[in-house]
Design a protein around this motif. Structure first.
Motif, PDB file in Angstrom:
ATOM      1  N   ARG A 286       0.821  -1.207   0.000  1.00  0.00           N
ATOM      2  CA  ARG A 286       0.000   0.000   0.000  1.00  0.00           C
ATOM      3  C   ARG A 286       0.853   1.254   0.000  1.00  0.00           C
ATOM      4  O   ARG A 286       0.395   2.326  -0.417  1.00  0.00           O
TER       5      ARG A 286
ATOM      6  N   GLU B 249       3.772  -0.493  -5.026  1.00  0.00           N
ATOM      7  CA  GLU B 249       3.139  -1.571  -5.785  1.00  0.00           C
ATOM      8  C   GLU B 249       1.709  -1.226  -6.193  1.00  0.00           C
ATOM      9  O   GLU B 249       1.293  -1.517  -7.318  1.00  0.00           O
ATOM     10  N   CYS B 250       0.961  -0.618  -5.284  1.00  0.00           N
ATOM     11  CA  CYS B 250      -0.435  -0.295  -5.601  1.00  0.00           C
ATOM     12  C   CYS B 250      -0.533   0.784  -6.673  1.00  0.00           C
ATOM     13  O   CYS B 250      -1.395   0.713  -7.558  1.00  0.00           O
ATOM     14  N   TRP B 251       0.335   1.791  -6.596  1.00  0.00           N
ATOM     15  CA  TRP B 251       0.257   2.827  -7.650  1.00  0.00           C
ATOM     16  C   TRP B 251       0.674   2.257  -8.991  1.00  0.00           C
ATOM     17  O   TRP B 251       0.150   2.676 -10.034  1.00  0.00           O
TER      18      TRP B 251
ATOM     19  N   GLN C 264       0.072  -0.831  -9.990  1.00  0.00           N
ATOM     20  CA  GLN C 264      -1.101  -1.564 -10.464  1.00  0.00           C
ATOM     21  C   GLN C 264      -2.107  -0.615 -11.095  1.00  0.00           C
ATOM     22  O   GLN C 264      -2.647  -0.881 -12.176  1.00  0.00           O
TER      23      GLN C 264
ATOM     24  N   TRP D 211      -1.881  -9.648  -3.380  1.00  0.00           N
ATOM     25  CA  TRP D 211      -1.497  -8.819  -4.526  1.00  0.00           C
ATOM     26  C   TRP D 211      -2.525  -8.950  -5.644  1.00  0.00           C
ATOM     27  O   TRP D 211      -2.923  -7.960  -6.257  1.00  0.00           O
TER      28      TRP D 211
ATOM     29  N   ALA E 218      -5.590  -6.981  -4.862  1.00  0.00           N
ATOM     30  CA  ALA E 218      -5.372  -5.554  -5.084  1.00  0.00           C
ATOM     31  C   ALA E 218      -5.410  -5.220  -6.572  1.00  0.00           C
ATOM     32  O   ALA E 218      -5.892  -4.160  -6.976  1.00  0.00           O
TER      33      ALA E 218
ATOM     34  N   ALA F  17      -7.916  -2.614  -8.383  1.00  0.00           N
ATOM     35  CA  ALA F  17      -7.467  -1.499  -9.221  1.00  0.00           C
ATOM     36  C   ALA F  17      -8.202  -1.500 -10.560  1.00  0.00           C
ATOM     37  O   ALA F  17      -8.619  -0.446 -11.054  1.00  0.00           O
TER      38      ALA F  17
END
Length: 285
Positions: free
Chosen positions: A44, A48-50, A52, A77, A80, A84
């Motif tokens: 988070r 990694e989230c940005w 995705q 993952w 998430a 996204a």
């Protein structure tokens, strides 16, 4: 010795006498890792989230967004990634494939992602087709690996034989012509997974490959330099994933070989141009 270095050395020696070397070393390590953007491995906040969210927009609406999760564990993952795509209104375009070889962990993965549009395989990816021994630290643990830590042999009950294949072979059988993102988190086996995708990489059919680098690479007798040697000649730019963007490097450098946990990305030149870049702290000579 320059005045600044003399003062820093004297201050360090004094701090060691007052607080003890252990505390000073730990404080200095924290400052160094923070300055190098080696942050806690929380998807988070580590970038990694940005990433995705970013890759969802790399393909135009209606075009498949093909994503491979290698070492999916219990599916956080992948979940998430689904979120996204859902948030961007692209869930129908997402073609997600998740690989997890451990039997218990795969059962948890199947339960967690069951009913969603995900192709799940209880298989390990690497350089060869066949089977391998998986060293299970604990059921569902993220530290399970195909590489045993020397000096700490696991009892027979903590291993299991798992099927292995290569990403080149799987992509050919599944008809995956182009892959937007491959995420690899295999506890030291990441380089082998990349080598098993050599054909896809040589043809630049993988837009972005994200892989984890940490001390488990020592168990595999691998170096970050090996990843540069494999990927740069194939036209990929390499960098470290950070909360602010990708810290791209002009090439391998000895200062990068820290075995400190972090996520690195190999991007085609076109993909690299779409991602926010972070300047490296080291001057380019």
């Amino acid at each position: 010795m320059p005045t600044f270095r003399w003062a820093a050395a004297a201050g360090t020696d004094l701090a060691c006498k007052i607080a003890g070397r252990r505390r000073v070393v730990r404080a200095a390590r924290f400052v160094l890792r923070r300055a190098c953007l080696d942050l806690p491995n929380d998807m988070r906040t580590n970038g990694e989230c940005w990433l995705q969210a970013r890759i969802v927009g790399l393909a135009p609406p209606g075009q498949a967004i093909r994503v491979i999760d290698v070492g999916a564990n219990v599916g956080r993952w992948s979940a998430a990634m689904l979120a996204a795509a859902r948030q961007a209104g692209r869930l129908d375009d997402l073609d997600l494939h998740a690989f997890e070889p451990a039997s218990y962990t795969f059962a948890r993965l199947s339960e967690g992602l069951g009913g969603q549009s995900v192709t799940m395989r209880r298989t390990a990816l690497g350089e060869h087709l066949g089977s391998a021994t998986l060293h299970v630290v604990a059921p569902g643990a993220g530290r399970n690996s195909l590489h045993e830590t020397p000096g700490r042999p696991a009892p027979a009950a903590s291993t299991e034989e798992v099927a292995t294949t290569t990403l080149d072979t799987y992509a050919g059988g599944a008809g995956l012509d182009r892959i937007t993102l491959v995420k690899i988190d295999t506890e030291g086996h990441d380089l082998a997974v990349l080598r098993g995708a050599r054909r896809l990489l040589a043809e630049q059919r993988i837009m972005i490959a994200q892989f984890e680098y940490n001390h488990r690479w020592i168990d595999a007798r691998s170096f970050l330099r090996d990843a540069f040697d494999l990927l740069e000649p194939l036209g990929y730019r390499l960098g470290k994933l950070t909360p602010h963007g990708v810290e791209f490097y002009p090439g391998w450098d000895a200062d990068l070989e820290t075995f400190v946990e972090g996520n690195y990305v190999a991007c085609t030149r076109q993909a690299a141009g779409t991602l926010p870049a972070v300047a490296w702290w080291k001057p380019i000579v």
